[in-house]
Write a protein that holds these residues in place. Structure first.
Motif, PDB file in Angstrom:
ATOM      1  N   ARG A  58      58.090 -24.105  24.414  1.00 15.95           N
ATOM      2  CA  ARG A  58      56.878 -24.135  23.705  1.00 15.95           C
ATOM      3  C   ARG A  58      55.520 -23.667  24.359  1.00 15.95           C
ATOM      4  O   ARG A  58      54.459 -23.408  23.896  1.00 15.95           O
ATOM      5  CB  ARG A  58      56.589 -25.855  23.460  1.00 15.95           C
ATOM      6  CG  ARG A  58      56.271 -26.525  24.985  1.00 15.95           C
ATOM      7  CD  ARG A  58      55.615 -27.706  24.686  1.00 15.95           C
ATOM      8  NE  ARG A  58      55.489 -28.478  25.833  1.00 15.95           N
ATOM      9  CZ  ARG A  58      54.311 -28.445  26.678  1.00 15.95           C
ATOM     10  NH1 ARG A  58      53.534 -27.832  26.214  1.00 15.95           N
ATOM     11  NH2 ARG A  58      54.144 -29.221  27.695  1.00 15.95           N
ATOM     12  N   ALA A  59      55.753 -23.237  25.826  1.00 15.57           N
ATOM     13  CA  ALA A  59      54.641 -22.572  26.438  1.00 15.57           C
ATOM     14  C   ALA A  59      55.317 -22.161  27.571  1.00 15.57           C
ATOM     15  O   ALA A  59      56.484 -22.362  28.068  1.00 15.57           O
ATOM     16  CB  ALA A  59      53.730 -23.703  26.771  1.00 15.57           C
ATOM     17  N   TRP A  61      54.421 -21.111  31.784  1.00 17.62           N
ATOM     18  CA  TRP A  61      53.519 -21.161  32.934  1.00 17.62           C
ATOM     19  C   TRP A  61      53.807 -20.252  33.976  1.00 17.62           C
ATOM     20  O   TRP A  61      55.250 -20.182  34.335  1.00 17.62           O
ATOM     21  CB  TRP A  61      53.526 -22.730  33.313  1.00 17.62           C
ATOM     22  CG  TRP A  61      52.864 -23.645  32.214  1.00 17.62           C
ATOM     23  CD1 TRP A  61      52.319 -23.477  31.126  1.00 17.62           C
ATOM     24  CD2 TRP A  61      53.032 -25.156  32.483  1.00 17.62           C
ATOM     25  NE1 TRP A  61      52.162 -24.589  30.425  1.00 17.62           N
ATOM     26  CE2 TRP A  61      52.277 -25.545  31.192  1.00 17.62           C
ATOM     27  CE3 TRP A  61      53.490 -26.043  33.317  1.00 17.62           C
ATOM     28  CZ2 TRP A  61      52.365 -26.991  31.023  1.00 17.62           C
ATOM     29  CZ3 TRP A  61      53.280 -27.351  33.161  1.00 17.62           C
ATOM     30  CH2 TRP A  61      52.830 -27.870  31.959  1.00 17.62           C
ATOM     31  N   VAL A  82      59.061 -26.443  28.880  1.00 14.67           N
ATOM     32  CA  VAL A  82      58.095 -25.275  29.294  1.00 14.67           C
ATOM     33  C   VAL A  82      58.957 -24.265  30.132  1.00 14.67           C
ATOM     34  O   VAL A  82      59.780 -24.808  30.706  1.00 14.67           O
ATOM     35  CB  VAL A  82      56.988 -25.759  29.990  1.00 14.67           C
ATOM     36  CG1 VAL A  82      56.063 -24.715  30.825  1.00 14.67           C
ATOM     37  CG2 VAL A  82      56.085 -26.670  29.187  1.00 14.67           C
ATOM     38  N   ASP A 129      50.216 -19.684  29.060  1.00 14.00           N
ATOM     39  CA  ASP A 129      49.542 -21.009  28.689  1.00 14.00           C
ATOM     40  C   ASP A 129      48.664 -21.610  29.897  1.00 14.00           C
ATOM     41  O   ASP A 129      47.792 -22.231  29.825  1.00 14.00           O
ATOM     42  CB  ASP A 129      50.483 -22.038  28.042  1.00 14.00           C
ATOM     43  CG  ASP A 129      51.064 -21.358  26.817  1.00 14.00           C
ATOM     44  OD1 ASP A 129      50.332 -21.610  25.686  1.00 14.00           O
ATOM     45  OD2 ASP A 129      52.063 -20.709  26.778  1.00 14.00           O
ATOM     46  N   GLY A 166      44.077 -21.844  27.264  1.00 13.38           N
ATOM     47  CA  GLY A 166      45.105 -22.152  28.503  1.00 13.38           C
ATOM     48  C   GLY A 166      44.174 -22.304  29.691  1.00 13.38           C
ATOM     49  O   GLY A 166      42.893 -22.296  29.797  1.00 13.38           O
TER      50      GLY A 166
END
Length: 232
Positions: A58-59, A61, A82, A129, A166
């Protein structure tokens, strides 16, 4: 990875890459696990980091300079939906990070065992993000200031990569670097400082953990500072 090697040569790296020889177990992780989760780079189209994971997260990092990898592993375990990218050049740090990944059987981490700027140059715009820069080398001497990761060029690139809304998180216990962050990031047009009050920067984010570098700083009597900036 010819593209990665070409980009690596474009950046001058300062700092150590190797320390003591790795123990047998960690060397095995270096030889067997690292190749499977290393981020592939090429001279082709910009890399979409979400495509490195199945299923697509979903994201995404990114942690720049993950040190021993405990924070990277914590975030991956806490947020299994993530995708985590980790950059680190120090061999022992990479091996420590691999140990955390193997022990916790984490499938949502990919590693770039090189200069973070090489990866940043290869990524697709608006593909991150959240970005973590935790206790980076402060290069405290004035003549070494140009070596600090926080500079206009790197901030410009991060502003291209981080999606609107973000976050960029920075932590440091070095007074010189804390002042340097305040001089450069809040004035950048792309970043807004998420400070609720003067003491807010003394509190570690609630979803983070104490790293070995933070613990070492506190034991030495230094005060860690934690900054959160939002991409406008």
């Amino acid at each position: 990875m010819p593209g990665a090697e070409k980009q690596r040569q474009a950046f001058q790296f300062y700092g150590r890459r190797k320390g003591r020889p790795l123990r047998k177990g960690r060397q095995s992780l270096f030889d067997e696990l690292l190749p499977r989760i290393t981020i592939p780079l090429s001279e082709a189209a910009p890399l979409d980091p979400a495509a490195l994971f199945v299923p697509e997260p979903r994201a995404v990092w990114l942690e720049i300079g993950f040190g021993g990898g405990e924070h990277l592993a914590h975030q991956a375990a806490t947020h299994p939906d993530v995708g985590l990218l980790g950059c680190e050049v120090f061999e022992s740090g990479i091996a420590s990070g691999l140990s955390h990944i193997a022990e916790r059987d984490l499938e949502n981490i990919r590693i770039h065992p090189e200069d973070a700027r090489v990866l940043l140059a290869a990524l697709k715009p608006r593909s991150l993000d959240r970005v973590f820069l935790l206790f980076p080398d402060p290069w405290p001497k004035r003549r070494h200031a140009q070596r600090r990761f926080v500079n206009r060029g790197n901030l410009d690139r991060l502003s291209e990569l981080i999606v609107p809304g973000g976050e960029l998180r920075i932590a440091s216990d070095d007074p010189t670097y804390v002042e340097w962050v305040l001089q450069h990031v809040p004035v950048h047009p792309a970043f807004e400082w998420l400070a609720r009050g003067p003491a807010d920067w003394l509190d570690r984010p609630t979803d983070a953990i104490e790293t070995r570098y933070e613990k070492k700083a506190r034991e030495a009597g230094r005060v860690p500072h934690f900054f959160r900036f939002r991409r406008r």
